[in-house]
Design an enzyme around this catalytic site. Sequence first.
Site, short mmCIF file in Angstrom:
data_model
loop_
_atom_site.label_atom_id
_atom_site.label_comp_id
_atom_site.label_asym_id
_atom_site.label_seq_id
_atom_site.Cartn_x
_atom_site.Cartn_y
_atom_site.Cartn_z
N CYS A 126 5.36 1.84 1.90
CA CYS A 126 3.00 2.17 1.56
C CYS A 126 3.54 2.04 -0.04
CB CYS A 126 2.48 2.56 2.80
SG CYS A 126 1.04 3.15 1.66
N CYS A 185 0.87 5.10 -1.02
CA CYS A 185 1.72 5.77 -0.95
C CYS A 185 2.62 6.17 -2.01
CB CYS A 185 2.26 6.01 0.73
SG CYS A 185 1.41 5.72 1.69
#
Length: 313
Positions: A73, A76
Amino acid sequence: MTDPTPGAVLRGAVDLSSLRSRPAAASAPAASDAAAAGAEPSLVFDATDETFGQVLELSRSVPVVVDLWAEWCGPCKQLSPILEKVVTELAGRVVLAKVDVDANPQLAQGFRAQSIPMVVALIAGQPVPLFTGAVPEAQVREVFGQLLQLAAQHGVTGTVPVSEPTDDAEQPHEPELPPLHQAAFDAIEAGDYASAISAYEAALAENPRDEDARAGLGQVRLLARVQEADPGAVRAAAAASPLDVTAQLAVADLDIAGGHVDDAFDRLLELFALLPGDDRAPVRERLLELFGLVGDADGRVIRARGRLASLLF
């Protein structure tokens, strides 16, 4: 996040009851256990399906911020360093539990993590939704300030002891980023995704082999596309128009951001198969971009590439 006004009631659409009774692993960072052993719990630690019972107990004495993330991700990776920085600066008044949603599916389900990064707080064992998606550092600081007020209203005012560094020379220093990479990072922190995209594009123009810039560009493009999206409206539009390329691309972005990689790839590959040749280019381009985000060595990417090749030839 939950309304931090006096007398606010902790609430959240999260059911963690199934995780309360789990046996705590020896490495779980409960403050009481650490104190008994003469050690200090870490301000930032990994939490798992097995250790989460102790994390809930820890939240009865100090607010716990839960960062739900995944290795693939991009947003993230932009948000996590900001969370860690702010938590460290709060010097034990808040701790950060990092949850890899791929490795801990029960926690991901318990928190209903439909999109990541997802950040939730725990106060006295109760969940308090904070925000979803990467946000600027200034907004993180503001939300954490509200969280501390809410925790105080509910009697959660403990702290985790923090060791002071004994020698600054022994502390590791982050290597300096190249100027355009630093400009992109600063723009992301400020919420200026257009400038971040421009900086990464300029870095690639200078060095087309700059894989860090290429990865950063894909990540921030996805972040910019999903940041203001209304998931319900996006999915409704796609359901109403199965051959609307823009609508289907938007849902695929949400699926990737939320960790539903196969769903995103399947949606776009099925759309690609249905479209006439002249309309396929945007779908193929988006697939290639998402392949780069997830990683060429990922089995899901390998399978999807094979399907795309079979549709092309």
